[in-house]
Design an enzyme around this catalytic site. Structure first.
Site, PDB file in Angstrom:
ATOM      1  N   LEU A 104       6.814   1.623   3.744  1.00 35.81           N
ATOM      2  CA  LEU A 104       8.023   1.849   2.811  1.00 35.81           C
ATOM      3  C   LEU A 104       8.621   3.145   2.927  1.00 35.81           C
ATOM      4  CD1 LEU A 104       5.426   1.080  -0.715  1.00 35.81           C
ATOM      5  CD2 LEU A 104       7.430  -0.434   0.372  1.00 35.81           C
TER       6      LEU A 104
ATOM      7  N   GLU B 153      -2.800   2.597   5.645  1.00 36.06           N
ATOM      8  CA  GLU B 153      -2.852   3.794   4.774  1.00 36.06           C
ATOM      9  C   GLU B 153      -3.649   4.903   5.190  1.00 36.06           C
ATOM     10  OE1 GLU B 153      -0.231   3.728   2.625  1.00 36.06           O
ATOM     11  OE2 GLU B 153       0.092   1.494   2.962  1.00 36.06           O
TER      12      GLU B 153
ATOM     13  N   GLY C 238       0.828  -1.306   0.052  1.00 36.26           N
ATOM     14  CA  GLY C 238       0.115   0.052  -0.060  1.00 36.26           C
ATOM     15  C   GLY C 238       0.776   1.201   0.027  1.00 36.26           C
TER      16      GLY C 238
END
Length: 152
Positions: A90, A132, A47
């Site tokens: 990330l 997210e 995501g």
């Protein structure tokens, strides 16, 4: 399509609240496409929120192995149960932590064409929705970690 630079932990933009999207147009669809390309270009990306590529818009892309989901203005409308999960991000490569998330969530959002959609996620998908959407509010998973973990 394009690959965008992922903002790393410590970048002040990651702590800012993203603004709602008023109109879903070609510009928004291009950003979503670029976000998907960026997510797929990374290792282990499930995501990505727009803020992670420096855009303060309430946009998210997710692919937990069941196909790409593009979300505009997503919000959690119901959460049930509790699960202990291990998360990474990330924007923070090689950092993982244990935390608690709802076991099941229902979200409301617009799709890439501006149509309202309702989605439910259980387990890993619920975790990803929460992770997210937290990004859109300037919340990082490290804010919720109960214990840091190592992944082999």
């Amino acid at each position: 399509m394009g690959i965008r630079q992922i903002r790393p932990f410590g970048d002040k933009i990651l702590r800012k609240k993203s603004k709602p999207v008023d109109v879903v147009d070609d510009r928004i669809r291009k950003i979503l496409d670029d976000m998907a390309d960026t997510m797929y270009d990374t290792e282990n990306g499930g995501g990505l929120a727009a803020v992670q590529v420096g855009i303060l818009k309430r946009l998210v892309v997710i692919d937990m192995g069941e196909g790409l989901i593009k979300l505009v203005n997503p919000e959690i409308i119901r959460a049930e149960g509790v699960q202990e999960v291990i998360e990474g991000c990330l924007s923070m490569p090689n950092i993982y932590g244990k935390l608690k998330r709802p076991a099941k969530v229902k979200i409301r959002a617009l799709n890439e064409y501006g149509q309202e959609i309702i989605l439910e996620g259980k387990g890993d998908m619920a975790k990803c929705f929460c992770h997210e959407i937290d990004h859109l509010d300037g919340v990082l998973f490290t804010d919720l970690v109960t214990e840091y973990a190592s992944i082999k």
